[in-house]
Design a protein around this motif. Structure first.
Motif, PDB file in Angstrom:
ATOM      1  N   TYR A 222       0.827  -1.205   0.000  1.00 17.59           N
ATOM      2  CA  TYR A 222       0.000   0.000   0.000  1.00 17.59           C
ATOM      3  C   TYR A 222       0.868   1.265   0.000  1.00 17.59           C
ATOM      4  O   TYR A 222       0.395   2.354  -0.325  1.00 17.59           O
ATOM      5  CB  TYR A 222      -0.912   0.035   1.225  1.00 17.59           C
ATOM      6  N   LEU A 223       2.127   1.121   0.392  1.00 23.16           N
ATOM      7  CA  LEU A 223       3.024   2.274   0.443  1.00 23.16           C
ATOM      8  C   LEU A 223       3.675   2.563  -0.908  1.00 23.16           C
ATOM      9  O   LEU A 223       4.398   3.544  -1.050  1.00 23.16           O
ATOM     10  CB  LEU A 223       4.121   2.045   1.489  1.00 23.16           C
ATOM     11  N   TYR A 224       3.443   1.701  -1.877  1.00 25.55           N
ATOM     12  CA  TYR A 224       4.055   1.915  -3.183  1.00 25.55           C
ATOM     13  C   TYR A 224       3.545   3.221  -3.787  1.00 25.55           C
ATOM     14  O   TYR A 224       2.376   3.549  -3.726  1.00 25.55           O
ATOM     15  CB  TYR A 224       3.721   0.744  -4.119  1.00 25.55           C
ATOM     16  N   ASN A 225       4.468   3.986  -4.384  1.00 22.38           N
ATOM     17  CA  ASN A 225       4.195   5.285  -5.005  1.00 22.38           C
ATOM     18  C   ASN A 225       3.885   6.380  -4.003  1.00 22.38           C
ATOM     19  O   ASN A 225       3.465   7.468  -4.382  1.00 22.38           O
ATOM     20  CB  ASN A 225       3.053   5.199  -6.030  1.00 22.38           C
ATOM     21  N   LYS A 226       4.051   6.083  -2.702  1.00 18.67           N
ATOM     22  CA  LYS A 226       4.021   7.149  -1.723  1.00 18.67           C
ATOM     23  C   LYS A 226       5.460   7.605  -1.534  1.00 18.67           C
ATOM     24  O   LYS A 226       6.395   6.946  -1.958  1.00 18.67           O
ATOM     25  CB  LYS A 226       3.413   6.653  -0.414  1.00 18.67           C
ATOM     26  N   VAL A 227       5.651   8.760  -0.897  1.00 18.66           N
ATOM     27  CA  VAL A 227       7.012   9.263  -0.713  1.00 18.66           C
ATOM     28  C   VAL A 227       7.599   8.573   0.503  1.00 18.66           C
ATOM     29  O   VAL A 227       7.233   8.860   1.629  1.00 18.66           O
ATOM     30  CB  VAL A 227       7.004  10.796  -0.526  1.00 18.66           C
ATOM     31  N   LEU A 336      12.334  -4.102  -4.154  1.00 18.36           N
ATOM     32  CA  LEU A 336      12.337  -2.689  -4.528  1.00 18.36           C
ATOM     33  C   LEU A 336      13.247  -2.431  -5.719  1.00 18.36           C
ATOM     34  O   LEU A 336      12.971  -1.560  -6.540  1.00 18.36           O
ATOM     35  CB  LEU A 336      12.753  -1.839  -3.326  1.00 18.36           C
ATOM     36  N   ARG A 337      14.330  -3.228  -5.831  1.00 10.43           N
ATOM     37  CA  ARG A 337      15.259  -3.004  -6.932  1.00 10.43           C
ATOM     38  C   ARG A 337      14.623  -3.318  -8.286  1.00 10.43           C
ATOM     39  O   ARG A 337      15.153  -2.950  -9.328  1.00 10.43           O
ATOM     40  CB  ARG A 337      16.515  -3.851  -6.746  1.00 10.43           C
ATOM     41  N   ASP A 338      13.453  -3.999  -8.271  1.00 10.24           N
ATOM     42  CA  ASP A 338      12.750  -4.307  -9.520  1.00 10.24           C
ATOM     43  C   ASP A 338      11.635  -3.322  -9.810  1.00 10.24           C
ATOM     44  O   ASP A 338      10.881  -3.506 -10.762  1.00 10.24           O
ATOM     45  CB  ASP A 338      12.153  -5.724  -9.454  1.00 10.24           C
ATOM     46  N   THR A 339      11.489  -2.277  -8.973  1.00 10.55           N
ATOM     47  CA  THR A 339      10.421  -1.308  -9.164  1.00 10.55           C
ATOM     48  C   THR A 339      10.987   0.021  -9.629  1.00 10.55           C
ATOM     49  O   THR A 339      12.204   0.229  -9.690  1.00 10.55           O
ATOM     50  CB  THR A 339       9.650  -1.073  -7.847  1.00 10.55           C
ATOM     51  N   ALA A 340      10.075   0.941  -9.927  1.00  6.10           N
ATOM     52  CA  ALA A 340      10.480   2.264 -10.407  1.00  6.10           C
ATOM     53  C   ALA A 340      11.180   3.083  -9.333  1.00  6.10           C
ATOM     54  O   ALA A 340      11.812   4.102  -9.629  1.00  6.10           O
ATOM     55  CB  ALA A 340       9.251   3.017 -10.914  1.00  6.10           C
ATOM     56  N   LEU A 341      11.075   2.653  -8.068  1.00  7.36           N
ATOM     57  CA  LEU A 341      11.684   3.404  -6.972  1.00  7.36           C
ATOM     58  C   LEU A 341      13.127   2.979  -6.693  1.00  7.36           C
ATOM     59  O   LEU A 341      13.762   3.508  -5.793  1.00  7.36           O
ATOM     60  CB  LEU A 341      10.862   3.230  -5.692  1.00  7.36           C
ATOM     61  N   ALA A 342      13.630   2.027  -7.476  1.00 11.19           N
ATOM     62  CA  ALA A 342      14.979   1.505  -7.218  1.00 11.19           C
ATOM     63  C   ALA A 342      16.029   2.597  -7.273  1.00 11.19           C
ATOM     64  O   ALA A 342      16.971   2.623  -6.480  1.00 11.19           O
ATOM     65  CB  ALA A 342      15.304   0.403  -8.220  1.00 11.19           C
ATOM     66  N   VAL A 350      15.175  -3.211   0.759  1.00 12.06           N
ATOM     67  CA  VAL A 350      13.799  -3.376   1.205  1.00 12.06           C
ATOM     68  C   VAL A 350      12.912  -3.797   0.037  1.00 12.06           C
ATOM     69  O   VAL A 350      13.089  -3.339  -1.090  1.00 12.06           O
ATOM     70  CB  VAL A 350      13.277  -2.059   1.828  1.00 12.06           C
ATOM     71  N   SER A 351      11.952  -4.672   0.324  1.00 12.16           N
ATOM     72  CA  SER A 351      11.001  -5.126  -0.688  1.00 12.16           C
ATOM     73  C   SER A 351       9.593  -4.691  -0.294  1.00 12.16           C
ATOM     74  O   SER A 351       9.305  -4.460   0.883  1.00 12.16           O
ATOM     75  CB  SER A 351      11.033  -6.649  -0.806  1.00 12.16           C
ATOM     76  N   PHE A 352       8.727  -4.568  -1.300  1.00 19.08           N
ATOM     77  CA  PHE A 352       7.308  -4.378  -1.031  1.00 19.08           C
ATOM     78  C   PHE A 352       6.674  -5.751  -0.901  1.00 19.08           C
ATOM     79  O   PHE A 352       6.988  -6.669  -1.658  1.00 19.08           O
ATOM     80  CB  PHE A 352       6.637  -3.593  -2.162  1.00 19.08           C
ATOM     81  N   VAL A 353       5.783  -5.893   0.064  1.00 20.54           N
ATOM     82  CA  VAL A 353       5.091  -7.157   0.265  1.00 20.54           C
ATOM     83  C   VAL A 353       3.591  -6.918   0.145  1.00 20.54           C
ATOM     84  O   VAL A 353       3.027  -6.125   0.898  1.00 20.54           O
ATOM     85  CB  VAL A 353       5.399  -7.774   1.645  1.00 20.54           C
ATOM     86  N   ASP A 366      -0.717  -7.083  -8.948  1.00 25.12           N
ATOM     87  CA  ASP A 366       0.504  -6.458  -9.450  1.00 25.12           C
ATOM     88  C   ASP A 366       0.566  -5.033  -8.938  1.00 25.12           C
ATOM     89  O   ASP A 366      -0.482  -4.382  -8.787  1.00 25.12           O
ATOM     90  CB  ASP A 366       0.510  -6.460 -10.991  1.00 25.12           C
ATOM     91  N   LEU A 367       1.744  -4.551  -8.639  1.00 28.64           N
ATOM     92  CA  LEU A 367       1.881  -3.196  -8.106  1.00 28.64           C
ATOM     93  C   LEU A 367       1.285  -2.136  -9.009  1.00 28.64           C
ATOM     94  O   LEU A 367       0.843  -1.087  -8.545  1.00 28.64           O
ATOM     95  CB  LEU A 367       3.360  -2.874  -7.855  1.00 28.64           C
TER      96      LEU A 367
END
Length: 369
Positions: A222-227, A336-342, A350-353, A366-367
């Motif tokens: 849920y924190l994805y794309n938040k600052v 996280l290294r596989d996302t746009a925030l890497a 850290v990873s998103f779960v 999917d995120l």
């Protein structure tokens, strides 16, 4: 200096000042001139920063009944009297940079309080009565020795900014997710290993900082794309230099460290059948969600108290379909290294779960979805 102080207070009384500035006056005790006769009945804002005060007078509210703001930053205050609760109109209280070891329960009587700053003290706990501050918007308890936050904090429904940096927190209450007005949450430099499943579900929460929690390896999706500030989280800098080709299962196990005790089953994609206990809880929650009933009125034999409490506050909601979850979760890892925030967080692994309610939601989440 004493003459100047006397004249300043005398003038404030004569002209019925609403603001009084007594910063940098080398005060060791609270000035008795402020408390003589009728006191300063018209005073609304009192500034006493950077003095050497060690305590406050018991009759402060009696002599300064209309105080709206009280600033006591950078003194040597060890204790505040129980009578502080009598300041019925107080909206802002700053006790940062003092020597407080204990906060009296009477702080919960300040029902008009909107801003409470207690950073850089020696507090080891906060009283549950903090939860009675329903109008509180800002709470700063950074740089203390807190090992936990009060469960009743979720009753501060007006809370917008919560700062708990540089403490000893290993977890935060899952009820924190019920603060639907919370906009900024800062928990940097603690000992966090896990964050509540629903953290970030509220659209109001936009800024989350968890920097320098070295044992924190997973963030709710849920924190994805938040600052998010998460530099220094995850494995040590030494490990970061090594090969990161770890097995996904091992990474997921690390990211799930510290899950709440209520989680009885960490299911996988091959587990197609949700346990009966979980299905019962979900159905009960659905019934009471559509037909609001006071759960305290349920017959005591209906559910064990532990499950009855859980029914009121689910562990989380499925990140795919928003189904409430109670004892069973289906986690899905997004490094996280596989996302746009890497590129933003280069010093972390850290990873998103994602926490899903079924194998179907697990497969389809999917995120970017």
């Amino acid at each position: 200096m004493a003459t100047e102080l006397h004249e300043t207070i005398f003038m404030a009384k004569q002209e019925r000042h609403k603001n009084l500035f007594l910063n940098y006056k080398n005060l060791n005790i609270f000035p008795v001139e402020l408390l003589k006769d009728e006191g300063l009945q018209f005073l609304e804002r009192l500034y006493m920063k950077r003095n050497s005060l060690t305590t406050l007078p018991d009759n402060l509210a009696q002599k300064l009944p209309n105080l709206i703001e009280l600033y006591l930053h950078s003194n040597n205050i060890v204790i505040i009297p129980e009578a502080i609760g009598n300041l019925a109109r107080l909206q802002s209280l700053d006790l940062s940079n003092n020597a407080l070891q204990l906060l009296c329960p009477e702080i919960g009587r300040l029902r008009s309080l909107r801003h409470l700053r207690l950073s850089n003290n020696q507090l080891k706990c906060l009283p549950p009565e903090i939860g009675d501050l329903h109008d509180l918007e800002t709470l700063d308890v950074s740089m203390n020795q807190l090992m936990s936050l009060p469960d009743r904090l979720h009753r501060c429904l007006s809370l917008q900014n919560l700062t708990v940096d540089h403490n000893l927190l290993s977890h935060v209450p899952r009820h924190l997710c019920w603060l639907h007005r919370l906009n900024q949450l800062s928990m940097a430099a603690n000992r966090l290993t896990f964050l509540p499943l629903d953290l970030g579900r509220s659209r109001e929460l936009q800024f989350v900082f968890v920097d320098n929690n070295v044992d924190l390896k997973g963030l709710p999706s849920y924190l994805y794309n938040k600052v998010i500030g998460c530099s220094g989280c995850g494995v040590s800098s030494h490990s970061l230099e090594s090969d990161l080709g770890e097995v996904l299962g091992e990474a997921l196990s690390e990211a799930l460290v510290g899950l709440p005790a209520e989680v009885k089953v960490v299911a996988s994609e091959t587990d197609n059948v949700v346990p009966l206990e979980e299905l019962a809880m979900r159905n009960l929650h659905r019934i009471y969600h559509h037909r609001p009933i006071d759960l305290n009125l349920l017959p005591p034999i209906t559910l064990p108290k532990s499950l009855l409490d859980l029914l009121q506050f689910p562990l989380g909601h499925c990140h795919r379909c928003s189904q409430a979850m109670f004892t069973t979760i289906y986690p899905k890892l997004f490094p996280l290294r596989d996302t746009a925030l890497a590129g933003v967080h280069r010093r972390t692994t850290v990873s998103f779960v994602a926490y899903c309610c079924s194998s179907h939601c697990l497969r389809t989440f999917d995120l970017q979805g």
